[in-house]
Design a protein around this motif. Structure first.
Motif, PDB file in Angstrom:
ATOM      1  N   ALA A 246       0.856  -1.185   0.000  1.00 28.41           N
ATOM      2  CA  ALA A 246       0.000   0.000   0.000  1.00 28.41           C
ATOM      3  C   ALA A 246       0.896   1.240   0.000  1.00 28.41           C
ATOM      4  CB  ALA A 246      -0.883   0.009   1.239  1.00 28.41           C
ATOM      5  N   PHE A 247       0.473   2.249  -0.748  1.00 22.18           N
ATOM      6  CA  PHE A 247       1.177   3.525  -0.824  1.00 22.18           C
ATOM      7  C   PHE A 247       0.301   4.563  -0.144  1.00 22.18           C
ATOM      8  CE2 PHE A 247       2.980   0.903  -3.993  1.00 22.18           C
ATOM      9  CZ  PHE A 247       4.295   1.312  -4.144  1.00 22.18           C
ATOM     10  N   LEU A 248       0.911   5.293   0.817  1.00 16.05           N
ATOM     11  CA  LEU A 248       0.176   6.289   1.595  1.00 16.05           C
ATOM     12  C   LEU A 248       0.904   7.615   1.534  1.00 16.05           C
ATOM     13  CD1 LEU A 248       0.461   3.437   3.426  1.00 16.05           C
ATOM     14  CD2 LEU A 248      -1.423   4.576   4.529  1.00 16.05           C
ATOM     15  N   ALA A 249       0.148   8.690   1.724  1.00 20.44           N
ATOM     16  CA  ALA A 249       0.728  10.035   1.767  1.00 20.44           C
ATOM     17  C   ALA A 249       0.015  10.836   2.844  1.00 20.44           C
ATOM     18  CB  ALA A 249       0.580  10.729   0.419  1.00 20.44           C
ATOM     19  N   PRO A 250       0.736  11.750   3.512  1.00 18.04           N
ATOM     20  CA  PRO A 250       0.079  12.604   4.508  1.00 18.04           C
ATOM     21  C   PRO A 250      -1.073  13.381   3.868  1.00 18.04           C
ATOM     22  CG  PRO A 250       2.456  12.861   4.617  1.00 18.04           C
ATOM     23  CD  PRO A 250       2.157  12.052   3.393  1.00 18.04           C
ATOM     24  N   GLU A 251      -2.114  13.595   4.633  1.00 21.28           N
ATOM     25  CA  GLU A 251      -3.323  14.255   4.130  1.00 21.28           C
ATOM     26  C   GLU A 251      -3.053  15.645   3.562  1.00 21.28           C
ATOM     27  OE1 GLU A 251      -7.944  14.740   5.493  1.00 21.28           O
ATOM     28  OE2 GLU A 251      -6.418  14.642   7.053  1.00 21.28           O
ATOM     29  N   ASN A 252      -2.148  16.399   4.161  1.00 22.81           N
ATOM     30  CA  ASN A 252      -1.878  17.761   3.704  1.00 22.81           C
ATOM     31  C   ASN A 252      -0.573  17.875   2.928  1.00 22.81           C
ATOM     32  OD1 ASN A 252      -4.248  18.900   4.856  1.00 22.81           O
ATOM     33  ND2 ASN A 252      -3.287  18.679   6.855  1.00 22.81           N
ATOM     34  N   GLY A 253      -0.159  16.786   2.319  1.00 25.90           N
ATOM     35  CA  GLY A 253       1.069  16.784   1.527  1.00 25.90           C
ATOM     36  C   GLY A 253       2.262  16.313   2.330  1.00 25.90           C
ATOM     37  N   GLY A 254       3.255  15.872   1.629  1.00 26.82           N
ATOM     38  CA  GLY A 254       4.457  15.366   2.271  1.00 26.82           C
ATOM     39  C   GLY A 254       4.944  14.117   1.565  1.00 26.82           C
ATOM     40  N   ARG A 255       5.889  13.459   2.172  1.00 28.32           N
ATOM     41  CA  ARG A 255       6.535  12.296   1.578  1.00 28.32           C
ATOM     42  C   ARG A 255       5.672  11.048   1.679  1.00 28.32           C
ATOM     43  NH1 ARG A 255      12.726  10.693   2.236  1.00 28.32           N
ATOM     44  NH2 ARG A 255      12.798  12.210   0.577  1.00 28.32           N
ATOM     45  N   GLU A 256       5.507  10.383   0.544  1.00 29.65           N
ATOM     46  CA  GLU A 256       4.758   9.132   0.479  1.00 29.65           C
ATOM     47  C   GLU A 256       5.551   8.026   1.169  1.00 29.65           C
ATOM     48  OE1 GLU A 256       2.264   7.516  -3.133  1.00 29.65           O
ATOM     49  OE2 GLU A 256       4.384   7.054  -3.451  1.00 29.65           O
ATOM     50  N   TRP A 257       4.845   7.034   1.731  1.00 28.61           N
ATOM     51  CA  TRP A 257       5.509   5.863   2.302  1.00 28.61           C
ATOM     52  C   TRP A 257       4.701   4.618   1.952  1.00 28.61           C
ATOM     53  CZ3 TRP A 257       2.343   8.941   5.275  1.00 28.61           C
ATOM     54  CH2 TRP A 257       1.412   8.327   6.111  1.00 28.61           C
ATOM     55  N   THR A 258       5.294   3.469   2.188  1.00 25.43           N
ATOM     56  CA  THR A 258       4.631   2.201   1.887  1.00 25.43           C
ATOM     57  C   THR A 258       4.404   1.424   3.173  1.00 25.43           C
ATOM     58  OG1 THR A 258       6.719   1.023   1.536  1.00 25.43           O
ATOM     59  CG2 THR A 258       5.686   2.047  -0.401  1.00 25.43           C
ATOM     60  N   ALA A 259       3.441   0.515   3.103  1.00 21.18           N
ATOM     61  CA  ALA A 259       3.137  -0.360   4.229  1.00 21.18           C
ATOM     62  C   ALA A 259       2.412  -1.591   3.694  1.00 21.18           C
ATOM     63  CB  ALA A 259       2.250   0.358   5.241  1.00 21.18           C
ATOM     64  N   PRO A 260       2.517  -2.715   4.386  1.00 19.15           N
ATOM     65  CA  PRO A 260       1.712  -3.874   4.005  1.00 19.15           C
ATOM     66  C   PRO A 260       0.236  -3.558   4.234  1.00 19.15           C
ATOM     67  CG  PRO A 260       3.506  -4.514   5.491  1.00 19.15           C
ATOM     68  CD  PRO A 260       3.430  -3.012   5.494  1.00 19.15           C
ATOM     69  N   PRO A 261      -0.622  -3.811   3.265  1.00 20.76           N
ATOM     70  CA  PRO A 261      -2.047  -3.470   3.430  1.00 20.76           C
ATOM     71  C   PRO A 261      -2.701  -4.148   4.635  1.00 20.76           C
ATOM     72  CG  PRO A 261      -1.580  -4.017   1.144  1.00 20.76           C
ATOM     73  CD  PRO A 261      -0.344  -4.333   1.935  1.00 20.76           C
ATOM     74  N   ASP A 262      -2.226  -5.321   5.000  1.00 14.66           N
ATOM     75  CA  ASP A 262      -2.863  -6.023   6.131  1.00 14.66           C
ATOM     76  C   ASP A 262      -2.490  -5.434   7.486  1.00 14.66           C
ATOM     77  OD1 ASP A 262      -0.240  -6.908   5.992  1.00 14.66           O
ATOM     78  OD2 ASP A 262      -0.736  -9.012   6.345  1.00 14.66           O
ATOM     79  N   THR A 263      -1.647  -4.391   7.510  1.00 12.09           N
ATOM     80  CA  THR A 263      -1.310  -3.713   8.766  1.00 12.09           C
ATOM     81  C   THR A 263      -2.019  -2.366   8.894  1.00 12.09           C
ATOM     82  OG1 THR A 263       0.628  -2.566   7.864  1.00 12.09           O
ATOM     83  CG2 THR A 263       0.984  -4.788   8.779  1.00 12.09           C
ATOM     84  N   LEU A 264      -2.872  -2.036   7.923  1.00 11.00           N
ATOM     85  CA  LEU A 264      -3.567  -0.745   7.918  1.00 11.00           C
ATOM     86  C   LEU A 264      -4.948  -0.845   8.526  1.00 11.00           C
ATOM     87  CD1 LEU A 264      -2.652   0.409   4.314  1.00 11.00           C
ATOM     88  CD2 LEU A 264      -1.502   1.012   6.457  1.00 11.00           C
ATOM     89  N   THR A 265      -5.390   0.271   9.094  1.00 10.40           N
ATOM     90  CA  THR A 265      -6.732   0.364   9.670  1.00 10.40           C
ATOM     91  C   THR A 265      -7.434   1.554   9.030  1.00 10.40           C
ATOM     92  OG1 THR A 265      -5.857  -0.416  11.771  1.00 10.40           O
ATOM     93  CG2 THR A 265      -8.003   0.628  11.822  1.00 10.40           C
ATOM     94  N   ARG A 266      -8.681   1.365   8.603  1.00  9.61           N
ATOM     95  CA  ARG A 266      -9.474   2.487   8.072  1.00  9.61           C
ATOM     96  C   ARG A 266      -9.851   3.426   9.211  1.00  9.61           C
ATOM     97  NH1 ARG A 266     -13.209  -1.566   5.458  1.00  9.61           N
ATOM     98  NH2 ARG A 266     -12.244  -1.958   3.452  1.00  9.61           N
ATOM     99  N   LEU A 267      -9.873   4.714   8.891  1.00  8.29           N
ATOM    100  CA  LEU A 267     -10.309   5.713   9.886  1.00  8.29           C
ATOM    101  C   LEU A 267     -11.642   6.306   9.479  1.00  8.29           C
ATOM    102  CD1 LEU A 267      -6.961   7.529  10.650  1.00  8.29           C
ATOM    103  CD2 LEU A 267      -8.085   5.717  11.923  1.00  8.29           C
TER     104      LEU A 267
END
Length: 70
Positions: free
Chosen positions: A49-70
């Motif tokens: 999974a590719f994620l980015a801060p809501e107000n801009g910033g550096r993208e990062w990756t994480a395994p999708p099975d470690t993510l939680t929906r907010l």
């Protein structure tokens, strides 16, 4: 497993939290991503999974099975 929420490409655009507590917008989920920073002989396709801060910033990756929906 009942009650387990699976993060998929359908969640792109939603806020999620990773296992480290960082919150970001899910940008993409790639089923067979191979990290170009890893030596070619060591690369293995992984769901990423590719994620980015809501107000801009550096993208990062994480395994999708470690993510939680907010």
């Amino acid at each position: 497993m009942p009650g387990v929420v699976v993060i998929t490409a359908e969640d792109v655009g939603r806020l999620v939290q990773d296992a480290c507590g960082r919150v970001g917008v899910l940008r993409d989920v790639i089923r067979d991503y191979e990290d170009p920073a890893v030596m070619p002989s060591e690369r293995r396709p992984r769901r990423t999974a590719f994620l980015a801060p809501e107000n801009g910033g550096r993208e990062w990756t994480a395994p999708p099975d470690t993510l939680t929906r907010l």
